[in-house]
Design a protein around this motif. Structure first.
Motif, PDB file in Angstrom:
ATOM      1  N   VAL A 177     -17.205 -63.642-103.412  1.00 18.65           N
ATOM      2  CA  VAL A 177     -16.717 -62.532-104.119  1.00 18.65           C
ATOM      3  C   VAL A 177     -15.986 -62.825-105.247  1.00 18.65           C
ATOM      4  O   VAL A 177     -15.009 -63.726-105.364  1.00 18.65           O
ATOM      5  CB  VAL A 177     -15.696 -61.552-103.252  1.00 18.65           C
ATOM      6  CG1 VAL A 177     -15.112 -60.491-103.854  1.00 18.65           C
ATOM      7  CG2 VAL A 177     -16.474 -61.329-101.969  1.00 18.65           C
ATOM      8  N   THR A 249     -19.460 -56.272 -97.027  1.00 21.82           N
ATOM      9  CA  THR A 249     -19.386 -56.933 -98.217  1.00 21.82           C
ATOM     10  C   THR A 249     -20.414 -55.885 -99.220  1.00 21.82           C
ATOM     11  O   THR A 249     -21.410 -55.210 -98.949  1.00 21.82           O
ATOM     12  CB  THR A 249     -20.177 -58.309 -98.145  1.00 21.82           C
ATOM     13  OG1 THR A 249     -19.333 -59.029 -97.262  1.00 21.82           O
ATOM     14  CG2 THR A 249     -20.523 -59.038 -99.435  1.00 21.82           C
ATOM     15  N   ARG A 254     -24.440 -58.778-101.245  1.00 20.48           N
ATOM     16  CA  ARG A 254     -25.263 -59.268-100.227  1.00 20.48           C
ATOM     17  C   ARG A 254     -26.758 -59.501-100.511  1.00 20.48           C
ATOM     18  O   ARG A 254     -27.518 -60.446-100.484  1.00 20.48           O
ATOM     19  CB  ARG A 254     -25.452 -58.061 -99.181  1.00 20.48           C
ATOM     20  CG  ARG A 254     -24.228 -57.934 -98.236  1.00 20.48           C
ATOM     21  CD  ARG A 254     -24.402 -57.126 -97.067  1.00 20.48           C
ATOM     22  NE  ARG A 254     -25.133 -55.910 -97.494  1.00 20.48           N
ATOM     23  CZ  ARG A 254     -24.772 -54.748 -97.707  1.00 20.48           C
ATOM     24  NH1 ARG A 254     -23.309 -54.545 -97.770  1.00 20.48           N
ATOM     25  NH2 ARG A 254     -25.464 -53.584 -97.480  1.00 20.48           N
TER      26      ARG A 254
END
Length: 370
Positions: A177, A249, A254
């Motif tokens: 992230v 997420t 993803r």
């Protein structure tokens, strides 16, 4: 009272064990060609097996070979055969089931039993001493290398022709992230390997397992050290695996991770003729009429779908209690995939033992001391 209400042919080895005492069984098999009957009490086998019929026929997983016993079962089944599974009337509360085998504490009774049912005796192959792996990563006596080198011997429920193991721990990284253009530390994660399990009879024929090897080894021997390591390192690592493919997420992150991993998986498989032939064979089992030029596209599609709908975190460790395993399972199953299914978890304990003495190579059991 035990009842018989169905019979079937045994099919392939499987790791799907939905019953409460599943950990007691090393092997499990799927079934096919099921037939049903109105349930009958299997104590009718006492006519063939005598006083110890239950130990002779019912204790443990073993074939019934005596013609008289086979005839009694077959004749009774045919007389009571029906078209559908018989369902017992629902009770307000589930009866507590005792899965403990009959305990024989009288020595004379035990001698009589062994005389009449010789296979009830526990023959010992030899004696072994439990020793520590050095750690997870040691290339000689580390848990990871020894498990990878003996994977299919350790886990017979993952048959080699129905699974594909990629034991590489640096190929696959989750996307991570970003914040202000930088990857947040501790979010990106790397599994120790991937295991693909193929079952053509399932709606989702390929299951992807993210493998994590962990080892307390020689250095973490105190209970507090192990507990701290489990709670501060192992569980958070497994949670990162699950979260990377969970709906918590960001979808773009993803998708990017999945596409990147699928490309690397296909490259890895294509570099090995044996693995390539195996997965192509799976595709042809699913669709015998598929054209050659469409196979790689179908592999890609199935892998992407598996990451989105049929994912499991697989932990191999040198020590894990039932309570700890249950806790981790609850944590991991709280993460959901795109189709709404929970991410699954399975944990296996692998220990290193050294032989003290070998007495009987034909025996099936051994004793270990720690």
């Amino acid at each position: 009272i035990s009842y018989c209400g169905a019979r079937f042919l045994l099919d392939e080895i499987t790791d799907y064990k939905p019953w409460p005492d599943s950990e007691r069984y090393v092997h499990a098999l799927s079934i096919k060609e099921i037939e049903f009957c109105e349930p009958f009490d299997v104590s009718i086998l006492s006519d063939a097996g005598g006083k110890y019929w239950a130990v002779k026929y019912m204790q443990g997983a073993k074939p019934i070979r005596e013609e008289k016993a086979i005839h009694v079962l077959d004749e009774t089944f045919r007389k009571n055969q029906i078209d559908e599974l018989y369902r017992f009337p629902e009770e307000h509360s589930e009866p507590e089931i005792d899965f403990t085998d009959e305990i024989i504490e009288d020595e004379k009774e035990a001698q009589k039993l062994v005389k009449e049912v010789p296979e009830a005796r526990i023959d010992i192959m030899g004696t072994f001493q439990t020793i520590h792996f050095v750690n997870e990563t040691d290339k000689i006596s580390g848990l990871e290398i020894l498990v990878n080198n003996n994977f299919y011997s350790l886990f017979p429920h993952f048959p080699e022709n129905r699974t594909l193991l990629i034991p590489e721990n640096r190929i696959f990284k989750t996307k991570g992230v970003k914040k202000d253009g930088h990857i947040i530390q501790g979010i990106r994660t790397i599994p120790d390997g991937l295991l693909f399990v193929f079952n053509k009879n399932q709606k989702k024929p390929i299951q992807i397992n993210l493998i994590e090897y962990e080892c307390y080894g020689e250095k973490k021997t105190r209970g507090t050290d192990k507990s701290n390591y489990l709670n501060t390192t192992i569980i958070p690592q497994l949670m990162r695996f699950a979260s990377a493919f969970s709906i918590i997420t960001d979808e773009n992150t993803r998708r990017s991770t999945i596409e990147n991993w699928v490309d690397k998986i296909i490259d890895y498989i294509n570099s090995n003729d044996e693995l390539s032939g195996k997965i192509i064979g799976w595709i042809k089992e699913l669709n015998p009429k598929i054209k050659e030029r469409s196979i790689e596209r179908e592999i890609e599609k199935l892998l992407i779908d598996a990451f989105k709908t049929n994912l499991r975190v697989l932990l191999v460790i040198d020590e894990l209690s039932t309570e700890q395993k249950s806790t981790i399972q609850n944590v991991i199953s709280s993460f959901k995939l795109e189709n709404g299914d929970n991410i699954e978890f399975v944990g296996y304990v692998v220990r290193l033992v050294q032989s003290i003495s070998i007495n009987d190579h034909s025996a099936q059991y051994a004793l270990t001391v720690q």
